[in-house]
Design an enzyme around this catalytic site. Structure first.
Site, PDB file in Angstrom:
ATOM      1  N   GLY B 128       0.823  -1.213   0.000  1.00  0.00           N
ATOM      2  CA  GLY B 128       0.000   0.000   0.000  1.00  0.00           C
ATOM      3  C   GLY B 128       0.849   1.252   0.000  1.00  0.00           C
ATOM      4  O   GLY B 128       1.038   1.877   1.050  1.00  0.00           O
ATOM      5  N   SER B 130       1.331   3.681  -3.340  1.00  0.00           N
ATOM      6  CA  SER B 130       0.817   4.762  -4.200  1.00  0.00           C
ATOM      7  C   SER B 130      -0.583   5.199  -3.772  1.00  0.00           C
ATOM      8  O   SER B 130      -1.353   4.410  -3.231  1.00  0.00           O
ATOM      9  CB  SER B 130       0.744   4.293  -5.652  1.00  0.00           C
ATOM     10  OG  SER B 130       2.016   3.985  -6.133  1.00  0.00           O
ATOM     11  N   SER B 162      -1.144  -4.132  -6.091  1.00  0.00           N
ATOM     12  CA  SER B 162      -1.195  -5.426  -6.770  1.00  0.00           C
ATOM     13  C   SER B 162      -1.830  -6.472  -5.873  1.00  0.00           C
ATOM     14  O   SER B 162      -1.422  -6.641  -4.724  1.00  0.00           O
ATOM     15  CB  SER B 162       0.216  -5.898  -7.125  1.00  0.00           C
ATOM     16  OG  SER B 162       0.815  -4.987  -7.980  1.00  0.00           O
ATOM     17  N   GLU B 244      12.496  -4.057  -4.480  1.00  0.00           N
ATOM     18  CA  GLU B 244      11.521  -4.207  -5.554  1.00  0.00           C
ATOM     19  C   GLU B 244      12.198  -4.011  -6.906  1.00  0.00           C
ATOM     20  O   GLU B 244      12.024  -4.803  -7.821  1.00  0.00           O
ATOM     21  CB  GLU B 244      10.378  -3.199  -5.398  1.00  0.00           C
ATOM     22  CG  GLU B 244       9.372  -3.299  -6.548  1.00  0.00           C
ATOM     23  CD  GLU B 244       8.219  -2.311  -6.436  1.00  0.00           C
ATOM     24  OE1 GLU B 244       8.313  -1.367  -5.628  1.00  0.00           O
ATOM     25  OE2 GLU B 244       7.238  -2.484  -7.174  1.00  0.00           O
ATOM     26  N   SER B 370       8.802   5.377 -12.081  1.00  0.00           N
ATOM     27  CA  SER B 370       8.694   5.556 -13.537  1.00  0.00           C
ATOM     28  C   SER B 370      10.064   5.773 -14.165  1.00  0.00           C
ATOM     29  O   SER B 370      11.057   6.039 -13.480  1.00  0.00           O
ATOM     30  CB  SER B 370       7.807   6.765 -13.839  1.00  0.00           C
ATOM     31  OG  SER B 370       8.486   7.949 -13.475  1.00  0.00           O
ATOM     32  N   GLU B 372      11.127   8.255 -15.717  1.00  0.00           N
ATOM     33  CA  GLU B 372      11.630   9.588 -15.409  1.00  0.00           C
ATOM     34  C   GLU B 372      12.193   9.657 -13.992  1.00  0.00           C
ATOM     35  O   GLU B 372      13.238  10.274 -13.757  1.00  0.00           O
ATOM     36  CB  GLU B 372      10.501  10.617 -15.595  1.00  0.00           C
ATOM     37  CG  GLU B 372      10.087  10.827 -17.064  1.00  0.00           C
ATOM     38  CD  GLU B 372       9.294   9.666 -17.667  1.00  0.00           C
ATOM     39  OE1 GLU B 372       8.786   8.805 -16.908  1.00  0.00           O
ATOM     40  OE2 GLU B 372       9.170   9.611 -18.905  1.00  0.00           O
TER      41      GLU B 372
END
Lengths: 384, 388
Positions: B128, B130, B162, B244, B370, B372
């Site tokens: 948990g 984002s 997920s 991760e 991401s 970026e």
């Protein structure tokens, strides 16, 4: 950076220090005049005394067997040095002679040829180089330089260009056609040709990187039977094996070149101030730098994997050589362009080093096959 | 026991105990689907055997459900398992992310409470992190966690979680101090059966419902479920994200060469090359970059083992996502109109799979930080470029 053993780590430290002291970027700059091109005259593109210093440290014998005065210390070790020399664009025939010519004799030389030539190469007193290309593009199967039987020996007619370090070399390993037509891999034979052979003429090519390779012309150059390296008519596999070592060597040089071009550019990003800020704090430039860093990682991995494969005697050297050469060429291309771009106006001046990196990158990219040649070759080898 | 002896022992044990019916079955099927896992007797047998052996998490201490083995021995188990077409039935978010984090930051009570259940894959975890307003800028998360004396009270919303609809527990980042950004975040373990939690699957462009929205409405959480210090969650989260990223980039490396597929769908020219020269050139370029990427994974692994700098994870992830995304596009280009099917028997299962895979691949440069954000990290950590 590959995991090095203690001796390799010492060798690398030694190379870093020696290159800094004896081969700083000012050495290659010394080959240029003030107009941005190579100095006119009869310079050969490198300094023989400096090469003797490298020989005294044992670098010229690293891949030569101990019986012939070498150290038999492996290609990864020699690659480390070539990479360091690449950082300062150091002009030296180490790659042509100690990497490529030494490999040619190791791979294809008879016992007598090895005994005659390898000790000189290992000692740095004899400089050898490969003469393969003839036209605008690297195309080893399209060789036309003619070798015909003549009495008890051979007669060579034709030309070679560009021959790396050819103005200062003592020995050429010449790929010639003894049968078949251009494009046939059958009918290629390699010859050991002394530079002072009658009928062999050499001329300086005034190239953008001031390294002045040679244009060789052969007019009825007469050679003995023992000038043949390897097998008559069936020299192509040997030529490919030599070329793969040459390609891996140039890829190591390009890795060093690209790494230094990146480091110098990164330093500039950290010091140049515009709009009241260090330009390296701008995200557009940070991301460009991060992407170049990623390309450098791929390049280092490909180059080191290829050097490792040579030492391990892996069967997939050809694939790894093409992978290393293609990726190293692309990365050096990208980073040398960005070196000019990110330095802005100063990067366009001959006074700044960016141009020197750009010029050498373009030459080394093409040397022994450019990225498109090696992508095509890799594709064929992998069933594409 | 030396490594060679251990290899022989592992080989024989795995051969005797891995259910043949599961050979070459993707472990991901059971990882992502609790119902499939519960329904498969072979999977349950395999899970139980590996649990008893402690080999799902071989390097963990036996008191936490592991086998107390060395990294080298764990690697051998992985290699021997791969050699027989097997998979690790214990592998999960719990083993890859929360477990390593708890081992570093959890107290002994938390480790004993959770690690053995992760080691037996009986407790499924979701992440948990984002929130609708906290994606790339994760530290701006707002899910509120208030100290009520004898418990924490959690209110807020998570997204992109997920497998939340199938998870038993959730490790979450919550805000315990609104006056500081990174310094007001805590790391909390939440039982998904707690009253006030609702998980809703999200339908993605690929049709997948793997991700969920999770709503927390006055959820009570025991005081002992906070890992590390109150307001000290950000550094734990950063460490966990490293686990991760490394599991994302290092695991998904195996690919099949596309050349045979292209010869089949596009045809071959007179010289035996793929008939479309432009497509062929781009395929070769992509495959070579993948080969160099694989060499990079091996090099980084080797260097890390020898104590070298380990700051390349962000670089690796960006290389991987761009190379694999381009590859997914190439697959569709090779399949042509046959690569555009969504469902139905007019497309082969492989063709349908390819179009879904293309759509799914767009997530690679978004999740786990991401493209970026990874470039920001590389610029700062690896290159030392300054902040604005």
């Amino acid at each position: 950076m590959a995991v090095l053993n203690e001796e390799q780590a010492m060798l690398k430290d030694m190379a870093v220090e020696w290159v800094r002291d004896r081969m700083p970027i000012s050495v290659v700059r010394g080959l240029y005049d003030h107009g941005g091109g190579g100095k006119p005259g009869d310079g050969v593109g490198f300094d023989r005394d400096t090469y003797a210093e490298m020989a005294a440290m044992g670098w010229t014998g690293i891949v030569v067997p101990e019986t012939f005065g070498g150290a038999d210390f492996g290609y990864l070790s020699l690659g480390l040095i070539v990479e360091e020399l690449g950082r300062t664009l150091a002009p030296s025939p180490l790659l042509s002679s100690a990497f490529v010519a030494a490999s040619a004799l190791r791979l294809g030389g008879s016992a007598a040829q090895q005994e005659r030539l390898l000790p000189g190469i290992a000692a740095g007193s004899l400089i050898g180089t490969l003469a393969v290309d003839e036209g605008a593009h690297h195309a080893p199967a399209r060789i036309t330089l003619a070798a015909a039987r003549s009495g008890a020996g051979w007669r060579l007619d034709g030309m070679k260009r560009p021959v790396q370090d050819g103005m200062g070399a003592d020995l050429f390993i010449v790929a010639a056609r003894t049968a078949g037509a251009p494009g046939d891999t059958h009918g290629i034979t390699l010859f050991l040709v002394p530079a002072d052979s009658a009928g062999l003429d050499r001329r300086r090519l005034d190239q953008i990187d001031a390294r002045c390779p040679a244009l060789l012309t052969f007019e009825a150059v007469a050679l003995d039977e023992d000038a043949v390296l390897g097998m008559v008519d069936e020299g192509y596999p040997l030529l490919e094996a030599i070329l793969d070592r040459a390609r891996i060597g140039v890829a190591a040089e390009l890795l060093g070149l690209a790494t230094q071009a990146f480091d110098t550019t990164l330093d500039y990003l950290k010091t140049r101030v515009q709009f009241g800020q260090i330009i390296g704090s701008f995200q557009a430039l940070q991301h460009r730098a991060s992407e170049m860093f990623g390309e450098l990682q791929l390049t280092r991995s490909a180059v080191e994997a290829a050097l490792d494969a040579l030492d391990a005697g892996d069967a997939n050297v050809a694939q790894l050589a093409s992978l290393a050469k293609a990726i190293a060429g692309e990365t050096a291309h990208l980073i040398s362009n960005q070196m000019v771009q990110l330095h802005g106006g100063i990067g366009m001046t001959h006074e700044h080093d960016a141009g020197l990196y750009l010029k050498r990158a373009r030459v080394a990219e093409q040397c022994y096959g450019g990225a498109s040649f090696h992508r095509e070759r890799w594709g064929r080898l992998n069933g594409y | 026991m030396d490594d060679q002896d251990f290899r022989l022992e592992a080989r024989s044990w795995l051969r005797e105990n891995f259910p043949p019916a599961l050979t070459n079955v993707s472990g991901l099927i059971f990882q992502g689907n609790a119902h499939a896992a519960a329904a498969s007797a072979d999977f349950q047998l395999w899970r139980q055997r590996m649990t008893d052996k402690g080999w799902g998490v071989p390097t963990w201490a036996p008191r936490y459900g592991g086998a107390g083995l060395s990294e080298a021995q764990a690697k051998i188990i992985g290699e021997e398992l791969a050699a027989i077409g097997g998979f690790n039935p214990i592998r999960s978010y719990g083993t890859m992310m929360l477990g390593p984090t708890l081992l570093e930051y959890g107290n002994e009570e938390q480790k004993l409470e959770h690690l053995p259940w992760i080691a037996s894959h009986e407790r499924r975890w979701c992440q948990g992190f984002s929130e609708p307003g906290a994606g790339s800028d994760l530290a701006s998360l707002q899910t509120k966690c208030v100290d009520m004396g004898d418990h924490w009270l959690v209110n807020g919303q998570k997204i992109w979680t997920s497998g939340a609809d199938q998870a038993d527990w959730c490790f979450a980042l919550v805000r315990t101090d609104t006056s500081r950004k990174q310094g007001g975040i805590s790391f909390l373990l939440i039982d998904m059966k707690s009253p006030g939690i609702e998980a809703r699957p999200i339908v993605l462009i690929s049709g997948s419902t793997h991700f969920c929205e999770v709503f927390f409405n006055d959820v009570k959480v025991p005081k002992g479920n906070l890992v590390g210090e109150v307001n000290g969650g950000w550094s734990i989260a950063k460490r966990l994200l490293q686990f991760e990223r490394s599991s994302l980039s290092e695991v998904k490396t195996d690919i099949t060469p596309l050349a045979p597929l292209a010869h089949r769908y596009v045809g071959s020219d007179a010289e035996g090359r793929i008939a479309d020269p432009d497509l062929r050139a781009r395929m070769v370029h992509n495959a070579m970059r993948h080969a160099a990427y694989m060499a990079t994974v091996r090099r980084f692994t080797q260097e890390a083992k020898n104590g070298g700098p380990n700051n390349g994870v962000s670089t690796l992830k960006n290389l991987w996502s761009t190379i694999i995304q381009r590859r997914s596009e190439l697959v569709i280009e090779i399949l042509g109109a046959h690569g555009l099917g969504w469902a139905g028997e007019d497309y082969s299962p492989d063709e349908r799979e390819a179009s879904r895979a293309l759509l799914h691949s767009k997530a690679f440069s978004i999740y786990g930080g991401s493209y970026e954000v990874q470039n920001n990290i590389t610029a700062k950590r690896s290159l030392g470029l300054p902040d604005r």
